[in-house]
Design a protein around this motif. Sequence first.
Motif, PDB file in Angstrom:
ATOM      1  N   THR A 154      -1.336   2.461  -9.614  1.00 21.87           N
ATOM      2  CA  THR A 154      -1.023   1.041  -9.455  1.00 21.87           C
ATOM      3  C   THR A 154       0.354   0.908  -8.822  1.00 21.87           C
ATOM      4  O   THR A 154       1.344   1.391  -9.361  1.00 21.87           O
ATOM      5  CB  THR A 154      -1.029   0.319 -10.816  1.00 21.87           C
ATOM      6  OG1 THR A 154      -2.313   0.491 -11.423  1.00 21.87           O
ATOM      7  CG2 THR A 154      -0.749  -1.167 -10.636  1.00 21.87           C
ATOM      8  N   LEU A 155       0.389   0.263  -7.660  1.00 24.29           N
ATOM      9  CA  LEU A 155       1.647   0.107  -6.927  1.00 24.29           C
ATOM     10  C   LEU A 155       1.895  -1.379  -6.688  1.00 24.29           C
ATOM     11  O   LEU A 155       1.309  -1.989  -5.792  1.00 24.29           O
ATOM     12  CB  LEU A 155       1.578   0.857  -5.590  1.00 24.29           C
ATOM     13  CG  LEU A 155       1.372   2.375  -5.683  1.00 24.29           C
ATOM     14  CD1 LEU A 155       1.065   2.959  -4.310  1.00 24.29           C
ATOM     15  CD2 LEU A 155       2.597   3.044  -6.268  1.00 24.29           C
ATOM     16  N   SER A 156       2.757  -1.944  -7.514  1.00 27.04           N
ATOM     17  CA  SER A 156       3.065  -3.370  -7.381  1.00 27.04           C
ATOM     18  C   SER A 156       4.207  -3.615  -6.402  1.00 27.04           C
ATOM     19  O   SER A 156       4.330  -4.711  -5.858  1.00 27.04           O
ATOM     20  CB  SER A 156       3.422  -3.957  -8.750  1.00 27.04           C
ATOM     21  OG  SER A 156       4.493  -3.243  -9.340  1.00 27.04           O
ATOM     22  N   ASP A 157       5.009  -2.612  -6.145  1.00 30.26           N
ATOM     23  CA  ASP A 157       6.128  -2.760  -5.222  1.00 30.26           C
ATOM     24  C   ASP A 157       5.623  -2.598  -3.782  1.00 30.26           C
ATOM     25  O   ASP A 157       5.024  -1.580  -3.442  1.00 30.26           O
ATOM     26  CB  ASP A 157       7.190  -1.702  -5.522  1.00 30.26           C
ATOM     27  CG  ASP A 157       8.401  -1.831  -4.616  1.00 30.26           C
ATOM     28  OD1 ASP A 157       8.466  -1.100  -3.613  1.00 30.26           O
ATOM     29  OD2 ASP A 157       9.269  -2.679  -4.913  1.00 30.26           O
ATOM     30  N   PRO A 158       5.850  -3.585  -2.911  1.00 27.73           N
ATOM     31  CA  PRO A 158       5.322  -3.506  -1.540  1.00 27.73           C
ATOM     32  C   PRO A 158       5.829  -2.293  -0.765  1.00 27.73           C
ATOM     33  O   PRO A 158       5.059  -1.676  -0.008  1.00 27.73           O
ATOM     34  CB  PRO A 158       5.812  -4.818  -0.904  1.00 27.73           C
ATOM     35  CG  PRO A 158       6.084  -5.731  -2.050  1.00 27.73           C
ATOM     36  CD  PRO A 158       6.541  -4.861  -3.164  1.00 27.73           C
ATOM     37  N   ASP A 159       7.087  -1.947  -0.953  1.00 25.83           N
ATOM     38  CA  ASP A 159       7.630  -0.806  -0.228  1.00 25.83           C
ATOM     39  C   ASP A 159       6.958   0.495  -0.656  1.00 25.83           C
ATOM     40  O   ASP A 159       6.607   1.338   0.185  1.00 25.83           O
ATOM     41  CB  ASP A 159       9.138  -0.712  -0.462  1.00 25.83           C
ATOM     42  CG  ASP A 159       9.748   0.466   0.284  1.00 25.83           C
ATOM     43  OD1 ASP A 159       9.655   0.505   1.523  1.00 25.83           O
ATOM     44  OD2 ASP A 159      10.309   1.372  -0.386  1.00 25.83           O
ATOM     45  N   LEU A 160       6.764   0.680  -1.981  1.00 26.04           N
ATOM     46  CA  LEU A 160       6.078   1.884  -2.458  1.00 26.04           C
ATOM     47  C   LEU A 160       4.645   1.929  -1.957  1.00 26.04           C
ATOM     48  O   LEU A 160       4.129   2.999  -1.599  1.00 26.04           O
ATOM     49  CB  LEU A 160       6.107   1.923  -3.989  1.00 26.04           C
ATOM     50  CG  LEU A 160       7.457   2.216  -4.655  1.00 26.04           C
ATOM     51  CD1 LEU A 160       7.329   2.152  -6.166  1.00 26.04           C
ATOM     52  CD2 LEU A 160       7.982   3.592  -4.227  1.00 26.04           C
ATOM     53  N   LYS A 161       3.999   0.768  -1.895  1.00 29.72           N
ATOM     54  CA  LYS A 161       2.611   0.743  -1.413  1.00 29.72           C
ATOM     55  C   LYS A 161       2.539   1.142   0.056  1.00 29.72           C
ATOM     56  O   LYS A 161       1.653   1.909   0.462  1.00 29.72           O
ATOM     57  CB  LYS A 161       2.011  -0.647  -1.604  1.00 29.72           C
ATOM     58  CG  LYS A 161       0.515  -0.711  -1.253  1.00 29.72           C
ATOM     59  CD  LYS A 161      -0.059  -2.079  -1.511  1.00 29.72           C
ATOM     60  CE  LYS A 161      -1.568  -2.060  -1.310  1.00 29.72           C
ATOM     61  NZ  LYS A 161      -1.986  -1.517  -0.004  1.00 29.72           N
ATOM     62  N   ARG A 162       3.466   0.651   0.869  1.00 26.20           N
ATOM     63  CA  ARG A 162       3.466   1.023   2.284  1.00 26.20           C
ATOM     64  C   ARG A 162       3.702   2.523   2.445  1.00 26.20           C
ATOM     65  O   ARG A 162       3.048   3.187   3.259  1.00 26.20           O
ATOM     66  CB  ARG A 162       4.553   0.235   3.026  1.00 26.20           C
ATOM     67  CG  ARG A 162       4.170  -1.209   3.320  1.00 26.20           C
ATOM     68  CD  ARG A 162       5.136  -1.827   4.327  1.00 26.20           C
ATOM     69  NE  ARG A 162       6.490  -1.925   3.801  1.00 26.20           N
ATOM     70  CZ  ARG A 162       6.957  -2.975   3.127  1.00 26.20           C
ATOM     71  NH1 ARG A 162       6.154  -4.010   2.882  1.00 26.20           N
ATOM     72  NH2 ARG A 162       8.197  -3.004   2.687  1.00 26.20           N
ATOM     73  N   ARG A 163       4.618   3.062   1.654  1.00 24.56           N
ATOM     74  CA  ARG A 163       4.898   4.495   1.743  1.00 24.56           C
ATOM     75  C   ARG A 163       3.679   5.323   1.324  1.00 24.56           C
ATOM     76  O   ARG A 163       3.345   6.339   1.952  1.00 24.56           O
ATOM     77  CB  ARG A 163       6.101   4.845   0.873  1.00 24.56           C
ATOM     78  CG  ARG A 163       7.414   4.344   1.425  1.00 24.56           C
ATOM     79  CD  ARG A 163       8.535   4.383   0.400  1.00 24.56           C
ATOM     80  NE  ARG A 163       8.781   5.725  -0.131  1.00 24.56           N
ATOM     81  CZ  ARG A 163       9.654   5.978  -1.092  1.00 24.56           C
ATOM     82  NH1 ARG A 163      10.370   4.991  -1.610  1.00 24.56           N
ATOM     83  NH2 ARG A 163       9.839   7.225  -1.520  1.00 24.56           N
ATOM     84  N   PHE A 164       3.013   4.876   0.272  1.00 21.73           N
ATOM     85  CA  PHE A 164       1.848   5.621  -0.208  1.00 21.73           C
ATOM     86  C   PHE A 164       0.697   5.519   0.800  1.00 21.73           C
ATOM     87  O   PHE A 164      -0.012   6.512   1.046  1.00 21.73           O
ATOM     88  CB  PHE A 164       1.419   5.074  -1.563  1.00 21.73           C
ATOM     89  CG  PHE A 164       0.401   5.923  -2.267  1.00 21.73           C
ATOM     90  CD1 PHE A 164       0.766   7.103  -2.895  1.00 21.73           C
ATOM     91  CD2 PHE A 164      -0.943   5.549  -2.302  1.00 21.73           C
ATOM     92  CE1 PHE A 164      -0.171   7.898  -3.534  1.00 21.73           C
ATOM     93  CE2 PHE A 164      -1.876   6.343  -2.939  1.00 21.73           C
ATOM     94  CZ  PHE A 164      -1.492   7.515  -3.556  1.00 21.73           C
ATOM     95  N   ASP A 165       0.505   4.344   1.381  1.00 21.63           N
ATOM     96  CA  ASP A 165      -0.562   4.186   2.373  1.00 21.63           C
ATOM     97  C   ASP A 165      -0.298   5.046   3.601  1.00 21.63           C
ATOM     98  O   ASP A 165      -1.230   5.602   4.206  1.00 21.63           O
ATOM     99  CB  ASP A 165      -0.687   2.713   2.781  1.00 21.63           C
ATOM    100  CG  ASP A 165      -1.274   1.857   1.672  1.00 21.63           C
ATOM    101  OD1 ASP A 165      -1.843   2.432   0.728  1.00 21.63           O
ATOM    102  OD2 ASP A 165      -1.155   0.616   1.757  1.00 21.63           O
ATOM    103  N   LEU A 166       0.965   5.172   3.966  1.00 19.81           N
ATOM    104  CA  LEU A 166       1.301   6.021   5.098  1.00 19.81           C
ATOM    105  C   LEU A 166       0.964   7.477   4.806  1.00 19.81           C
ATOM    106  O   LEU A 166       0.408   8.189   5.659  1.00 19.81           O
ATOM    107  CB  LEU A 166       2.787   5.877   5.432  1.00 19.81           C
ATOM    108  CG  LEU A 166       3.318   6.811   6.524  1.00 19.81           C
ATOM    109  CD1 LEU A 166       2.566   6.595   7.834  1.00 19.81           C
ATOM    110  CD2 LEU A 166       4.820   6.611   6.713  1.00 19.81           C
ATOM    111  N   VAL A 167       1.283   7.924   3.595  1.00 20.34           N
ATOM    112  CA  VAL A 167       0.934   9.299   3.204  1.00 20.34           C
ATOM    113  C   VAL A 167      -0.576   9.491   3.284  1.00 20.34           C
ATOM    114  O   VAL A 167      -1.071  10.514   3.789  1.00 20.34           O
ATOM    115  CB  VAL A 167       1.461   9.612   1.796  1.00 20.34           C
ATOM    116  CG1 VAL A 167       0.917  10.956   1.306  1.00 20.34           C
ATOM    117  CG2 VAL A 167       2.977   9.645   1.780  1.00 20.34           C
TER     118      VAL A 167
END
Length: 616
Positions: free
Chosen positions: A464-477
């Motif tokens: 669960t990634l509620s932080d937008p920046d963490l979500k973008r980083r995870f999606d990039l990975v």
Amino acid sequence: MVVYSCAWVGRQAAVAALVLCGCPALAERASPAQIAQVTPAVLAEPRMIDPPALYLGARAGQPFLEERAHLMDAVIAAEDRQPDLARALTDLAEFFFAHAMAPEGLSVLSAVRGEGVPLAHALRARAFELALGLIDERRRPLTDRAAALLGPGHDGWPDQPLFLALSHIRDGSCTEAGPLLARAVARLARFPSPVRARVLPGLLECAIQTGQWRLARDLAASFDDYPELKGGAAYYYLLGSVAETVDKPLAAFDSYAHVISGRDVWAHRARRALVSLGLRRDALSTGEAIQLLELESEMWRGDDSSGEVLDELASLQVIAGRKVEAIETYGLLVSRRAGTPQAAAAHQKARALIEDLYRKGSEGEISLGDFMADHTRISRYFRFTQGFALASEMFADTFRKAGATKVAAEEYATTHDYLTAAQDLGITTAEEGQLARLKVKEAETLLAGGQFEALGTLLLQPITLSDPDLKRRFDLVSARYFDETGQSAELLADTDERGETTQILRLRALARFERGDWAPAATAYGRLHAREGSALPLPDAIRYLLAAHRSGDNARAAELAETFPSLTELPGWAEIARGLTEPAPALLPLREETARARIDKAQQTLDSLPETGNLN
């Protein structure tokens, strides 16, 4: 002001009338003033009933086993009858008290409860429960009913001065016990010899600390009457304490050294005193004191004094510059004295040292090898704390920057797992987003290290990634992983590109281009172009142009050929562009083949270009 109910006042008045009626002559002769003197006494608050005084006479002794068997038979014979059972149990507890066997006596008295126990027996049981609790070497809290006997409501109880003094000594407050010592010692003379031997050292120490030297001398002389005290560790420790008080360090040293091989609490205190004396008089170096306290920390455990030894040891280790050892010692203290104020204080001290150590490690003041060794030593004590999780994350960040991706990824994962477990167990609470941040960093590190199998397993986990920046980083990975492993279908599945990063848009456009989905590829590159404008890298510009041409959108292809100035720098680009943007007549197969050759040449040109787009 005390307010009495009418019924209570009425009862007292009836008692007064009964007294006067019983003595008619007195009633007739009593003046109003005399009656006024009687009335307050009758109406006074009833006084709390004291327990009976213990050991008014000498207690007859019998062989231990014979007397115990007799008393236990009485308990069995009483069955559940009261007051027989209460009397038999209290007699057995008194027997254990007479032999200073506190745990056994307290266990017996725990059964003397309930409404059926007569008041007299209940009070006697409470008195022995207090006495046993005060001589219990386990130093457990007194029961409420026992502790109540130390209150002002029982200040007329003859045994209270003795037990109150013992209670203050037990709490380490000789200042409070000092005024009571003379009366306490006088009362103690009535008690059995094993009990006197148990409490005399504490009374003597308190007399020394409060400067009651005549009393201290008499108490010290009485040690000769008890085999367990004569020449024992308590005697020599207290003798050394007096020598220190009068500034006789050599005499004190001799006294302490005489009993350092003992195993009781007084020998333990003598060893501690010897270290303190040696440090104060410069007879011991810091290193020697550390060695002695390390040994003592293994010899003596389980009470406040053992925690004090570890605290002193850690302080000396800090002074000696051995801070990692000090952190370990604080960790040991937290482990052994869990839930105590000592453990809480040790945790705070350790945290300050840990923060300093990991700051130095992250700034390169410590070599990576030493940093890893220090981290391994420390982590076993503090893994379940939130503060250490932050330090571990800093450790992993440091190794990630150094290129040690395997070490960093494993540390991110380990820190996450321990912190999750600690949170589930209610030990600590993670910072908001801390667990998600650790997972994202682990994924990024696995990707950087090419550990695709482990990364694939991680990506299958629900995160669960509620932080937008963490979500973008995870999606990039995720996108990079699918691209690197040739899983373009997964890369393109369920995409919503409105909030994606530029890198993800580029990866998805490339995936469509390589699959030959020309129209979607052109659309994807169009979004990328709208995002980056003229800064679109040359390889992307060429793919955009080729995707537009191959999808049949020659108008867009022609527009793009003029849009990107960097394309004109390619050798033969003008000829290639004409071939891409000018449709060949259907009746001229040779010209169509020529156009196809030009397209292939453009593709070859694209393939020969260096990758200028940074997809990281």
